[in-house]
Design a protein around this motif. Structure first.
Motif, PDB file in Angstrom:
ATOM      1  N   THR A   1       0.834  -1.201   0.000  1.00 27.34           N
ATOM      2  CA  THR A   1       0.000   0.000   0.000  1.00 27.34           C
ATOM      3  C   THR A   1       0.872   1.255   0.000  1.00 27.34           C
ATOM      4  O   THR A   1       0.438   2.313  -0.472  1.00 27.34           O
ATOM      5  N   GLU A   2       2.102   1.144   0.510  1.00 28.40           N
ATOM      6  CA  GLU A   2       3.019   2.279   0.527  1.00 28.40           C
ATOM      7  C   GLU A   2       3.700   2.511  -0.826  1.00 28.40           C
ATOM      8  O   GLU A   2       4.225   3.606  -1.083  1.00 28.40           O
TER       9      GLU A   2
ATOM     10  N   VAL B   1       0.331 -13.973  -3.738  1.00 28.33           N
ATOM     11  CA  VAL B   1       0.956 -12.711  -4.120  1.00 28.33           C
ATOM     12  C   VAL B   1       0.281 -11.575  -3.361  1.00 28.33           C
ATOM     13  O   VAL B   1      -0.944 -11.434  -3.402  1.00 28.33           O
ATOM     14  N   ALA B   2       1.086 -10.773  -2.670  1.00 30.17           N
ATOM     15  CA  ALA B   2       0.564  -9.633  -1.922  1.00 30.17           C
ATOM     16  C   ALA B   2       0.540  -8.410  -2.820  1.00 30.17           C
ATOM     17  O   ALA B   2       1.582  -7.907  -3.241  1.00 30.17           O
ATOM     18  N   LEU B   3      -0.663  -7.926  -3.136  1.00 29.96           N
ATOM     19  CA  LEU B   3      -0.855  -6.795  -4.045  1.00 29.96           C
ATOM     20  C   LEU B   3      -1.692  -5.723  -3.347  1.00 29.96           C
ATOM     21  O   LEU B   3      -2.769  -6.018  -2.836  1.00 29.96           O
ATOM     22  N   ASN B   4      -1.191  -4.494  -3.359  1.00 33.21           N
ATOM     23  CA  ASN B   4      -1.848  -3.419  -2.618  1.00 33.21           C
ATOM     24  C   ASN B   4      -2.102  -3.890  -1.183  1.00 33.21           C
ATOM     25  O   ASN B   4      -3.204  -3.794  -0.652  1.00 33.21           O
ATOM     26  N   TYR B   5      -1.024  -4.413  -0.599  1.00 33.99           N
ATOM     27  CA  TYR B   5      -1.113  -5.078   0.709  1.00 33.99           C
ATOM     28  C   TYR B   5      -0.348  -4.304   1.775  1.00 33.99           C
ATOM     29  O   TYR B   5       0.754  -3.807   1.532  1.00 33.99           O
ATOM     30  N   GLY B   6      -0.937  -4.248   2.957  1.00 35.29           N
ATOM     31  CA  GLY B   6      -0.269  -3.743   4.158  1.00 35.29           C
ATOM     32  C   GLY B   6      -0.777  -4.536   5.336  1.00 35.29           C
ATOM     33  O   GLY B   6      -1.988  -4.720   5.503  1.00 35.29           O
ATOM     34  N   ALA B   7       0.133  -5.039   6.164  1.00 35.64           N
ATOM     35  CA  ALA B   7      -0.270  -5.927   7.253  1.00 35.64           C
ATOM     36  C   ALA B   7      -1.132  -5.223   8.299  1.00 35.64           C
ATOM     37  O   ALA B   7      -2.062  -5.818   8.851  1.00 35.64           O
ATOM     38  N   GLN B   8      -0.834  -3.964   8.593  1.00 30.65           N
ATOM     39  CA  GLN B   8      -1.649  -3.259   9.584  1.00 30.65           C
ATOM     40  C   GLN B   8      -3.092  -3.134   9.106  1.00 30.65           C
ATOM     41  O   GLN B   8      -4.033  -3.337   9.877  1.00 30.65           O
TER      42      GLN B   8
END
Length: 227
Positions: free
Chosen positions: A62-63, A130-137
């Motif tokens: 996301t960053e 696959v992590a896309l437009n991803y943020g763990a928080q």
């Protein structure tokens, strides 16, 4: 009997170093990203020779939207080309695609391509997540909100709503390029995962490096807070 904890079923990788790889060779960053995609392709092809049932890759956070617009555009176009060119190979090699993150907020044509790929690979026995437009928080916040809507917020309730809920527990996280931080990736899932950090830049990361990491993982003693 072999120790089950010595076998890494789920490995996640923070693929870092494309830009530095290109800079060191006086090449555009886009070339570094292209070589990074080649590294992904080789690694996925080599999974059949490992214990890994699920490989999770941090592709776009996301960053990452804060990067220059032309670089973001290059990354999105690479994603389009990768899905289009490699989908038949995924199907042929029994690889199931899983997406983490708010991927439905991507461009409509990318969303359509991903939905098609998810449907066509649904029967695969080995998973590429696959992590896309991803943020763990953000993932944890969404999962907690869904848990609250159902009743009591417990660790078990949150886990049921994480993007990784269908996947095996995370065993090993690898980050390339020498950086030693998680960068908002799988914060919940890393609670008792083993971690490895390598100086190798992502475009230079090979299946042999993964095999070395799996061998090192097998020698570690996992205690989960016990003695």
């Amino acid at each position: 009997m072999a120790n089950a904890d010595a076998v890494a079923r789920h490995v996640a990788i923070i693929m870092d170093g494309n830009g530095r790889w290109a800079k060191a060779r006086h090449l555009p960053r886009a070339v570094g990203h292209q070589r990074g995609v080649e590294a992904v392709r080789k690694l996925v092809r080599g999974l059949k020779d490992t214990s890994v049932e699920c490989l999770t890759l941090y592709a776009f956070s996301t960053e990452n939207w804060r990067r220059p617009q032309d670089e973001v555009g290059d990354l999105m176009n690479l994603m389009r080309k990768f899905v289009k060119s490699d989908l038949p190979e995924f199907i042929a090699n029994d690889v199931k695609l899983h997406i983490l993150g708010d991927w439905r907020a991507l461009a409509p044509d990318i969303v359509e391509m991903l939905e098609d790929a998810l449907a066509k690979t649904a029967g695969g026995s080995r998973t590429l997540a696959v992590a896309l437009n991803y943020g763990a928080q953000g993932e944890i916040a969404r999962a907690a909100a869904r848990a609250a809507a159902e009743g009591e917020i417990t660790p078990e309730a949150i886990e049921r709503h994480l993007d990784t809920a269908p996947l095996p527990p995370l065993d090993l996280l690898i980050r390339t390029s020498g950086e030693v931080r998680l960068s908002n990736f799988l914060l919940w899932q890393c609670a008792y995962a083993e971690m490895m950090f390598t100086e190798v830049l992502w475009p230079d990361f090979t299946p042999a490096h993964l095999h070395d990491a799996l061998d090192a993982f097998a020698r570690r003693e996992r205690r989960y807070g016990g003695r």
